[in-house]
Enzyme design. Structure first.
Site: not given
Ligand code: GUN
Length: 281
Positions: A51, A95, A118
């Site tokens: 990311k 995350q 998100d």
């Molecule tokens: N863990 C797995 N997929 C995601 C996501 O799309 N966003 C976040 N914040 N954590 C994740």
């Protein structure tokens, strides 16, 4: 059978976002994404690094806060509060999963819905359900963009979503409903899953189980979207679909890797740029 190339489309989207970020810079706004990672889960570390790297290629600044696994819920809430109040930050992502002693629902609700890139905050969940503009969760949003890019209109299709998570299955269901598909939501515990998937024109699978969807479960000419990311016995990344045997039956199918995965990150960056644009309104 045609492959839905998420890798190529994500590159195009990231280039477009770079242009939009450059235009915002001209107006004195630098789009900025803050990512918080608690603990040292290796998969989460890989996602967060990816990311961070992609943000930079799209001209988005990133702040990554790596916190030890023993970080308290209060410390995390205080950090979120500081980022909510930092006017140079457009997007905040924690995350998931977070360590067990932290209540993830509480963390998600602490994020300012205007910075919730998100799309997990109940405010944005509700807006999506009501068909209103807001932040849409990145993975299902990426699936819709991929379908659109290949001129696939889901209106009137029978869609079967396998997996009912808040991150993928439930928002996927809402996006398909909003796009006028007939939607059924199944999960790994569904009785006779095959009965449901066999009827579907469009199958989206995101459960996290290798070979969950096999060729006998798929109608000839169906569209198959594989959201799974698993590591097989040889250490290779594979999805939830038995790709070799399912692909010949499909009109369209996403590969893993190179399908939905890269689209997820592109949509996270798109949500961050969308948020940054609100600063210049
Ligand atoms: N863990 C797995 N997929 C995601 C996501 O799309 N966003 C976040 N914040 N954590 C994740």
């Amino acid at each position: 059978m045609q492959l839905l190339d998420g890798k190529a489309l994500s590159e195009t989207i990231k280039n477009e976002l770079k242009n939009e970020s450059d235009a915002l810079r001209q107006k004195g706004v630098i789009p900025c994404l803050a990512v918080i990672l608690v603990g040292d889960d290796p998969a989460s570390q890989t996602y967060v690094n990816s990311k961070e790297k992609s943000a930079h290629t799209s001209g988005i600044a990133s702040i990554v806060k790596r916190l030890p696994a023993h970080t308290s819920e209060t410390e995390l809430l205080n950090l979120i509060d500081a980022l909510n109040n930092d006017t140079s930050v457009d997007g905040i992502l924690v995350q998931l999963p977070v360590p067990k002693h932290i209540d993830s629902a509480k963390i998600i609700e602490a994020i300012d819905p205007k910075k919730d890139v998100d799309g997990f905050h109940p405010f944005n969940v509700g807006r999506l359900m009501a068909g209103l503009d807001g932040f849409v969760p990145c993975t299902p949003f990426g699936v819709m963009k991929l379908l659109e890019a290949y001129n696939i209109n889901v209106r009137g299709m029978d869609a079967c979503v396998v997996g009912a998570s808040n991150i993928v299955g439930k928002p996927m269901m809402n996006l398909l409903l909003n796009a006028s598909a007939t939607v059924e939501i199944c999960r790994s515990s569904t009785k006779n899953l095959k009965e449901h998937t066999l009827r579907a024109d469009l199958i989206v699978v995101g459960v996290g189980k290798i070979n969950l969807l096999t060729a006998d479960m798929v109608k000839e000419g169906a569209i198959v979207i594989d959201v799974g990311i698993n590591r097989n016995a040889e250490g290779k990344i594979v999805g939830d679909v038995d790709f070799a045997n399912v692909a010949p039956k499909c009109s369209y199918i996403t590969p893993v890797p190179g399908g939905v995965g890269p689209m997820t990150i592109a949509m996270l960056l798109a949500n961050t740029v969308k948020s940054a644009k609100q600063r210049v309104l």
